[in-house]
Design an enzyme around this catalytic site. Structure first.
Site, PDB file in Angstrom:
ATOM      1  N   ARG A   1     -24.333  35.862 -20.626  1.00 57.67           N
ATOM      2  CA  ARG A   1     -23.796  35.252 -19.409  1.00 57.67           C
ATOM      3  C   ARG A   1     -22.299  35.048 -19.614  1.00 57.67           C
ATOM      4  NH1 ARG A   1     -21.538  31.711 -21.870  1.00 57.67           N
ATOM      5  NH2 ARG A   1     -20.985  30.800 -19.876  1.00 57.67           N
TER       6      ARG A   1
ATOM      7  N   ARG B   1     -26.478  40.070 -11.035  1.00 57.10           N
ATOM      8  CA  ARG B   1     -25.976  38.745 -10.624  1.00 57.10           C
ATOM      9  C   ARG B   1     -24.831  38.986  -9.627  1.00 57.10           C
ATOM     10  NH1 ARG B   1     -24.755  34.374 -15.076  1.00 57.10           N
ATOM     11  NH2 ARG B   1     -25.240  32.960 -13.369  1.00 57.10           N
TER      12      ARG B   1
ATOM     13  N   ASP C   1     -15.459  33.169 -12.413  1.00 55.16           N
ATOM     14  CA  ASP C   1     -16.335  34.317 -12.142  1.00 55.16           C
ATOM     15  C   ASP C   1     -15.742  35.275 -11.133  1.00 55.16           C
ATOM     16  OD1 ASP C   1     -18.154  31.996 -13.101  1.00 55.16           O
ATOM     17  OD2 ASP C   1     -19.199  33.887 -13.483  1.00 55.16           O
TER      18      ASP C   1
ATOM     19  N   ASN D   1     -16.203  29.348  -9.888  1.00 54.67           N
ATOM     20  CA  ASN D   1     -16.613  29.109 -11.275  1.00 54.67           C
ATOM     21  C   ASN D   1     -17.876  28.257 -11.250  1.00 54.67           C
ATOM     22  OD1 ASN D   1     -16.146  29.465 -14.128  1.00 54.67           O
ATOM     23  ND2 ASN D   1     -15.633  27.299 -14.227  1.00 54.67           N
ATOM     24  N   LYS D   2     -18.400  27.980 -12.414  1.00 54.84           N
ATOM     25  CA  LYS D   2     -19.665  27.251 -12.549  1.00 54.84           C
ATOM     26  C   LYS D   2     -19.691  26.009 -11.656  1.00 54.84           C
ATOM     27  CE  LYS D   2     -22.566  28.091 -14.412  1.00 54.84           C
ATOM     28  NZ  LYS D   2     -23.682  28.777 -13.695  1.00 54.84           N
TER      29      LYS D   2
HETATM   30  O1  MRU Z   1     -23.912  31.107 -15.112  1.00 53.38           O
HETATM   31  P1  MRU Z   1     -22.951  31.463 -16.206  1.00 53.38           P
HETATM   32  O2  MRU Z   1     -23.212  30.768 -17.492  1.00 53.38           O
HETATM   33  O3  MRU Z   1     -22.821  32.960 -16.365  1.00 53.38           O
HETATM   34  O4  MRU Z   1     -21.544  30.941 -15.660  1.00 53.38           O
HETATM   35  C1  MRU Z   1     -20.402  31.210 -16.413  1.00 53.38           C
HETATM   36  C2  MRU Z   1     -19.176  30.577 -15.906  1.00 53.38           C
HETATM   37  O5  MRU Z   1     -19.157  29.959 -14.860  1.00 53.38           O
HETATM   38  C3  MRU Z   1     -17.917  30.810 -16.684  1.00 53.38           C
HETATM   39  O6  MRU Z   1     -17.049  29.717 -16.570  1.00 53.38           O
HETATM   40  C4  MRU Z   1     -17.214  32.051 -16.140  1.00 53.38           C
HETATM   41  O7  MRU Z   1     -18.096  33.140 -16.086  1.00 53.38           O
HETATM   42  C5  MRU Z   1     -16.034  32.422 -16.947  1.00 53.38           C
HETATM   43  S1  MRU Z   1     -16.496  33.040 -18.528  1.00 53.38           S
HETATM   44  C6  MRU Z   1     -15.132  33.511 -19.372  1.00 53.38           C
END
Ligand code: MRU
Length: 346
Positions: free
Chosen positions: A46, A89, A237, A247-248
């Site tokens: 991920r 995704r 993302d 982002n998350k």
């Molecule tokens: O759901 P995830 O764990 O894939 O989410 C990841 C994030 O939100 C990260 O902050 C983002 O991908 C940047 S990773 C360098």
């Protein structure tokens, strides 16, 4: 680093299974495209750049497994596999970006024999991986200059080596600052519901020798109010053309808090995360994940049976709250329409 996130090993895509960290360090061997797709969906691998690299190696696996010797049949055979990978995704643009790069390479060798096409796909996947590792180093160096000589940095989710093909984005900034002699303490939001901060950032900072303290997500506000956070650095993302940042989930409230308390909110990402075709954050697709990740974390039911839960995996932070976007090509500041376009043109 004494671990790796993803690698190609002679026809097998090998991943550190992040669903099992920090309790167990187990590497997962993906021997089919469906294995790679499932690993991306369940978050064994991920983080936006890492799923881009995994997607590219997934494409190499599709090419490797095809047995046809007819060039046209080869492309027709692997095309649905590429689509499956691309759609594993939706929010992180790096995955679509990587698969689209592979498609362009395939277009350029369409009339060549199958072994040549196969090699071209693998070479492109390796190139994407190496370029991501290089981007992490470069953006780390640019971002390190923004950090205080001594202080605290709050981060959310995991935007480190575990999330990229290199040493990370937000965490690469911190690693570069520490290497430059800055004394940085990391506050890692635990990052409900899947705990990428508590499980992964805490594990990774430990392995990299950077001091880290884990916080409940809802503790960040009071820490900021007490002046205990010097800046916030997160990954992304997808960054829209106007600088809105996906982002998350939980990133946006941090940016609002940062503004309220006069703390800079920085985003670190490679240029492969910038999507000029998406004009604003409103156009970024937000992944909705299964409710049981919220109701039954790690197998433990914490809500009454039958109560629904929402589980949006990402949120969008408006560009006005972003102090700077750190990329491998330099640091972009508002107005982002211009600065991001210029970065990509250079
Ligand atoms: O759901 P995830 O764990 O894939 O989410 C990841 C994030 O939100 C990260 O902050 C983002 O991908 C940047 S990773 C360098």
């Amino acid at each position: 680093m004494d671990f790796f996130t993803v690698k190609w090993d002679d026809g097998v895509v090998v991943l550190l299974d992040q669903t099992r960290l920090p309790a167990e360090e187990v590497y997962l061997s993906c021997e089919s495209v469906d294995d790679v797709v499932a690993a991306i969906r369940r978050l064994s691998v991920r983080g936006a750049p890492a799923i881009g690299v995994a997607g590219a190696y997934g494409a190499a696996l599709a090419a490797h497994l095809s047995e046809t010797t007819d060039p046209a049949a080869f492309r027709a055979e692997i095309e649905p596999e590429l689509t499956k990978l691309r759609e594993a995704r939706p929010t992180a643009v790096n995955l679509a970006w990587a698969v689209d790069h592979v498609r362009r390479v395939l277009d350029s060798v369409a009339d060549r024999p199958v072994p040549t096409q196969r090699e071209a796909v693998l070479a492109e996947a390796r190139r994407i991986h190496e370029e991501d590792a290089e981007a992490c180093r470069a953006l780390g160096r640019h971002g390190a200059e923004l950090l205080p000589d001594a202080g605290t940095v709050l981060t959310h989710c995991n935007a480190g080596a575990l999330a990229t093909g290199g040493r990370g984005t937000a965490l690469a900034v911190i690693y570069a600052a520490v290497e430059a002699g800055k004394r940085i303490h990391v506050f890692a939001d635990e990052t409900r519901p899947l705990l990428q901060g508590a499980r992964l950032t805490a594990w990774e900072c430990g392995r990299m020798g950077v001091p880290v303290t884990v916080l409940c997500d809802n503790a960040a506000g009071s820490l900021l109010a007490r002046g205990e956070v010097d800046c916030i650095v997160v990954g992304s993302d997808r960054i829209a053309a106007n600088g809105d940042v996906a982002n998350k989930i939980g990133t946006y409230p941090l940016a609002v808090l940062a503004r309220e308390h006069g703390v800079p909110f920085y985003v670190a990402a490679p240029t492969s995360t910038i999507d000029l075709a998406t004009l604003t954050g409103a156009g970024i697709p937000i992944e909705e994940r299964a409710a049981d990740e919220v109701t039954t974390p790690r197998g433990l039911r914490i809500t009454p049976e039958g109560v629904p839960a929402l589980n949006p995996a990402f949120d969008v932070t408006p560009n006005a709250l972003v102090a700077a976007i750190v990329t491998e090509r330099g640091v972009a500041r508002a107005p982002y329409e211009e600065s991001l376009r210029r970065l990509l043109e250079d």
